[in-house]
Design a protein around this motif. Structure first.
Motif, PDB file in Angstrom:
ATOM      1  N   ILE A 106       0.747  -1.278   0.026  1.00 18.39           N
ATOM      2  CA  ILE A 106       0.101   0.275   0.113  1.00 18.39           C
ATOM      3  C   ILE A 106       0.930   1.276   0.048  1.00 18.39           C
ATOM      4  O   ILE A 106       0.663   2.257  -0.772  1.00 18.39           O
ATOM      5  N   LEU A 107       1.947   1.265   0.617  1.00 19.69           N
ATOM      6  CA  LEU A 107       2.847   2.367   0.815  1.00 19.69           C
ATOM      7  C   LEU A 107       3.592   2.603  -0.295  1.00 19.69           C
ATOM      8  O   LEU A 107       3.789   3.941  -0.750  1.00 19.69           O
ATOM      9  N   ILE A 108       4.027   1.513  -1.131  1.00 24.22           N
ATOM     10  CA  ILE A 108       4.594   1.753  -2.577  1.00 24.22           C
ATOM     11  C   ILE A 108       3.612   2.368  -3.399  1.00 24.22           C
ATOM     12  O   ILE A 108       4.180   3.161  -4.129  1.00 24.22           O
ATOM     13  N   ALA A 109       2.383   1.666  -3.339  1.00 20.43           N
ATOM     14  CA  ALA A 109       1.584   2.295  -4.412  1.00 20.43           C
ATOM     15  C   ALA A 109       1.101   3.788  -4.165  1.00 20.43           C
ATOM     16  O   ALA A 109       1.272   4.508  -4.944  1.00 20.43           O
ATOM     17  N   VAL A 110       1.086   4.039  -2.749  1.00 17.84           N
ATOM     18  CA  VAL A 110       0.910   5.702  -2.510  1.00 17.84           C
ATOM     19  C   VAL A 110       2.162   6.586  -2.910  1.00 17.84           C
ATOM     20  O   VAL A 110       2.010   7.529  -3.544  1.00 17.84           O
ATOM     21  N   GLY A 111       3.068   6.104  -2.641  1.00  7.02           N
ATOM     22  CA  GLY A 111       4.361   6.689  -3.083  1.00  7.02           C
ATOM     23  C   GLY A 111       4.440   6.832  -4.432  1.00  7.02           C
ATOM     24  O   GLY A 111       4.802   7.807  -4.946  1.00  7.02           O
ATOM     25  N   ARG A 112       4.248   5.714  -5.184  1.00  2.00           N
ATOM     26  CA  ARG A 112       4.101   6.246  -6.733  1.00  2.00           C
ATOM     27  C   ARG A 112       3.107   7.070  -7.202  1.00  2.00           C
ATOM     28  O   ARG A 112       3.312   7.663  -7.924  1.00  2.00           O
ATOM     29  N   ALA A 113       1.967   7.037  -6.468  1.00  2.00           N
ATOM     30  CA  ALA A 113       0.755   7.986  -6.914  1.00  2.00           C
ATOM     31  C   ALA A 113       1.398   9.294  -6.793  1.00  2.00           C
ATOM     32  O   ALA A 113       0.796  10.200  -7.346  1.00  2.00           O
ATOM     33  N   ILE A 114       2.001   9.549  -5.601  1.00  3.24           N
ATOM     34  CA  ILE A 114       2.222  11.028  -5.326  1.00  3.24           C
ATOM     35  C   ILE A 114       3.530  11.597  -6.180  1.00  3.24           C
ATOM     36  O   ILE A 114       3.457  12.523  -6.663  1.00  3.24           O
ATOM     37  N   ARG A 115       4.346  10.435  -6.600  1.00  2.91           N
ATOM     38  CA  ARG A 115       5.389  11.042  -7.331  1.00  2.91           C
ATOM     39  C   ARG A 115       5.101  11.380  -8.865  1.00  2.91           C
ATOM     40  O   ARG A 115       5.440  12.135  -9.352  1.00  2.91           O
ATOM     41  N   ARG A 116       3.912  10.978  -9.306  1.00  2.00           N
ATOM     42  CA  ARG A 116       3.165  11.132 -10.462  1.00  2.00           C
ATOM     43  C   ARG A 116       2.417  12.438 -10.582  1.00  2.00           C
ATOM     44  O   ARG A 116       2.506  13.295 -10.194  1.00  2.00           O
TER      45      ARG A 116
END
Length: 83
Positions: free
Chosen positions: A73-83
């Motif tokens: 979940i944290l990796i997915a959220v981190g990827r969403a924020i970077r984009r």
């Protein structure tokens, strides 16, 4: 972590394994320290989310599963924020 019945050293080891598994599953590239942090924080996040639904994971295996789910979940959220 006290509720899971494991100590801090075990939490670091299990958190590292959970973070590494999540890193492999999500195909990301992070270091060992980040894997440990993702696993530990992920377990806290996943236990909080699962607790809302009445699901309680205990023991070493439960902590590993919660750490894996939370780290993903944290990796997915981190990827969403970077984009």
């Amino acid at each position: 972590m006290e509720n899971a019945g494991i100590g801090w050293l075990a939490a670091i080891i299990i958190g590292g394994i959970a973070g590494w598994l999540a890193e492999q599953f999500m195909k990301s590239n992070m270091g060992v320290l980040m894997n440990i942090l993702l696993g530990i924080v992920g377990a806290i996040v996943a236990n909080a989310i699962l607790g809302l639904f009445g699901v309680v994971l205990g023991g070493w295996i439960g902590y590993l599963i919660a750490g894996f789910i939370g780290a993903c979940i944290l990796i997915a959220v981190g990827r969403a924020i970077r984009r």
